[in-house]
Design a protein around this motif. Structure first.
Motif, PDB file in Angstrom:
ATOM      1  N   UNK A 173       0.970  -1.175   0.087  1.00  0.00           N
ATOM      2  CA  UNK A 173       0.101   0.089   0.118  1.00  0.00           C
ATOM      3  C   UNK A 173       0.876   1.266  -0.039  1.00  0.00           C
ATOM      4  N   UNK A 174       2.086   1.037   0.461  1.00  0.00           N
ATOM      5  CA  UNK A 174       3.245   2.262   0.482  1.00  0.00           C
ATOM      6  C   UNK A 174       3.817   2.217  -0.701  1.00  0.00           C
ATOM      7  N   UNK A 175       3.475   1.391  -1.760  1.00  0.00           N
ATOM      8  CA  UNK A 175       4.137   1.303  -3.217  1.00  0.00           C
ATOM      9  C   UNK A 175       5.491   0.859  -2.799  1.00  0.00           C
ATOM     10  N   UNK A 176       5.937   0.118  -1.809  1.00  0.00           N
ATOM     11  CA  UNK A 176       7.238  -0.830  -1.667  1.00  0.00           C
ATOM     12  C   UNK A 176       7.069  -2.307  -1.774  1.00  0.00           C
ATOM     13  N   UNK A 177       8.006  -2.978  -1.908  1.00  0.00           N
ATOM     14  CA  UNK A 177       8.101  -4.318  -2.158  1.00  0.00           C
ATOM     15  C   UNK A 177       9.284  -4.908  -1.330  1.00  0.00           C
ATOM     16  N   UNK A 199      11.136  -0.148  -4.294  1.00  0.00           N
ATOM     17  CA  UNK A 199       9.893   0.781  -4.407  1.00  0.00           C
ATOM     18  C   UNK A 199       9.455   0.281  -5.781  1.00  0.00           C
ATOM     19  N   UNK A 200       8.332   0.796  -5.885  1.00  0.00           N
ATOM     20  CA  UNK A 200       7.512   0.560  -7.014  1.00  0.00           C
ATOM     21  C   UNK A 200       7.921   1.005  -8.404  1.00  0.00           C
ATOM     22  N   UNK A 201       8.756   1.946  -8.039  1.00  0.00           N
ATOM     23  CA  UNK A 201       9.199   2.916  -9.109  1.00  0.00           C
ATOM     24  C   UNK A 201      10.648   3.700  -8.617  1.00  0.00           C
ATOM     25  N   UNK A 202      11.254   4.303  -9.454  1.00  0.00           N
ATOM     26  CA  UNK A 202      12.407   5.118  -8.951  1.00  0.00           C
ATOM     27  C   UNK A 202      11.950   6.181  -8.200  1.00  0.00           C
ATOM     28  N   UNK A 203      10.914   6.898  -8.376  1.00  0.00           N
ATOM     29  CA  UNK A 203      10.475   8.269  -7.607  1.00  0.00           C
ATOM     30  C   UNK A 203      10.400   7.718  -6.309  1.00  0.00           C
ATOM     31  N   UNK A 219      12.384   8.748  -2.799  1.00  0.00           N
ATOM     32  CA  UNK A 219      11.901   9.185  -1.480  1.00  0.00           C
ATOM     33  C   UNK A 219      12.230   8.482  -0.359  1.00  0.00           C
ATOM     34  N   UNK A 220      12.032   7.085  -0.377  1.00  0.00           N
ATOM     35  CA  UNK A 220      12.248   6.218   0.699  1.00  0.00           C
ATOM     36  C   UNK A 220      13.756   6.498   1.352  1.00  0.00           C
ATOM     37  N   UNK A 221      14.653   6.356   0.273  1.00  0.00           N
ATOM     38  CA  UNK A 221      15.999   6.624   0.228  1.00  0.00           C
ATOM     39  C   UNK A 221      16.382   7.772   1.090  1.00  0.00           C
ATOM     40  N   UNK A 222      15.841   8.849   0.774  1.00  0.00           N
ATOM     41  CA  UNK A 222      15.776  10.081   1.287  1.00  0.00           C
ATOM     42  C   UNK A 222      15.318  10.305   2.827  1.00  0.00           C
ATOM     43  N   UNK A 223      14.218   9.565   2.962  1.00  0.00           N
ATOM     44  CA  UNK A 223      13.691   9.467   4.270  1.00  0.00           C
ATOM     45  C   UNK A 223      14.470   8.878   5.344  1.00  0.00           C
ATOM     46  N   UNK A 261      20.833   5.315  -7.673  1.00  0.00           N
ATOM     47  CA  UNK A 261      21.454   5.345  -8.922  1.00  0.00           C
ATOM     48  C   UNK A 261      20.956   4.453  -9.884  1.00  0.00           C
ATOM     49  N   UNK A 262      21.384   4.608 -11.394  1.00  0.00           N
ATOM     50  CA  UNK A 262      20.749   3.799 -12.140  1.00  0.00           C
ATOM     51  C   UNK A 262      21.129   2.444 -12.057  1.00  0.00           C
ATOM     52  N   UNK A 263      20.347   1.377 -12.219  1.00  0.00           N
ATOM     53  CA  UNK A 263      20.704   0.039 -12.101  1.00  0.00           C
ATOM     54  C   UNK A 263      20.654  -0.386 -10.617  1.00  0.00           C
ATOM     55  N   UNK A 264      20.545   0.595  -9.699  1.00  0.00           N
ATOM     56  CA  UNK A 264      20.079  -0.178  -8.357  1.00  0.00           C
ATOM     57  C   UNK A 264      18.666  -0.102  -8.045  1.00  0.00           C
ATOM     58  N   UNK A 265      18.370  -1.351  -7.600  1.00  0.00           N
ATOM     59  CA  UNK A 265      16.937  -1.706  -7.411  1.00  0.00           C
ATOM     60  C   UNK A 265      16.569  -1.532  -6.210  1.00  0.00           C
ATOM     61  N   UNK A 266      17.454  -1.426  -5.074  1.00  0.00           N
ATOM     62  CA  UNK A 266      16.746  -1.591  -3.674  1.00  0.00           C
ATOM     63  C   UNK A 266      17.049  -0.323  -2.931  1.00  0.00           C
TER      64      UNK A 266
END
Length: 162
Positions: free
Chosen positions: A70-74, A92-96, A100-104, A119-124
């Protein structure tokens, strides 16, 4: 030194001719598929995605509780082929959402976890090692190890985000 694609393909075919790569790869895929089904059976309230087979670099599937979805996380359970280890990622469900969560979390104590960079290519967003040296010959024990550590990671993520 191999430079051309033809050289790499010749080496690939030589290794395939030995037969071990196919057996290992199939064994990993069967295990990952079985792990996904095992977790789906034991946690029917979680969303379990299809298996992403990858390019012999990583294989993974998402295993996400509703509150994080529900928070668009996985949550991704990832097998990294070259080092031969299992990791768990918050994504996250997308890069945005990811950024946002990395910044938080950048300004919070995330304890034993590693905060990724946006960074590009980093999915976690955050990742942790589940099993460094998996024993595929004892697949039931391995599934239980992965399940326990993944659930612990999920609980820690919930606490970090609250």
């Amino acid at each position: 030194m191999m430079d051309s694609l033809n050289d790499h393909i010749r080496e690939y075919r030589t290794q395939l001719g030995k037969g071990s790569i196919q057996k290992a790869y199939k064994g990993i895929m069967v295990f990952m598929s079985g792990l996904s089904a095992y977790l789906a059976r034991r946690h029917p309230d979680y969303s379990v995605s299809a298996l992403y087979y990858g390019y012999m670099d990583m294989t993974y599937f998402a295993f996400t509780p509703a509150d994080l979805k529900n928070k668009k996380l996985k949550i991704a359970i990832v097998y990294l082929h070259e080092p031969g280890r299992f990791k768990v990622w918050l994504g996250g469900s997308n890069r945005k959402i990811q950024a946002e969560v990395i910044e938080l979390l950048r300004h919070r104590d995330i304890g034993k976890y590693q905060l990724s960079q946006s960074l590009p290519g980093v999915d976690s967003i955050i990742e942790a090692t589940l099993v460094n040296q998996p024993d595929f010959d004892d697949s039931e024990e391995l599934k239980q190890q992965i399940e326990g550590k993944t659930l612990e990671f999920i609980n820690d993520v919930r606490a970090l985000l609250s």
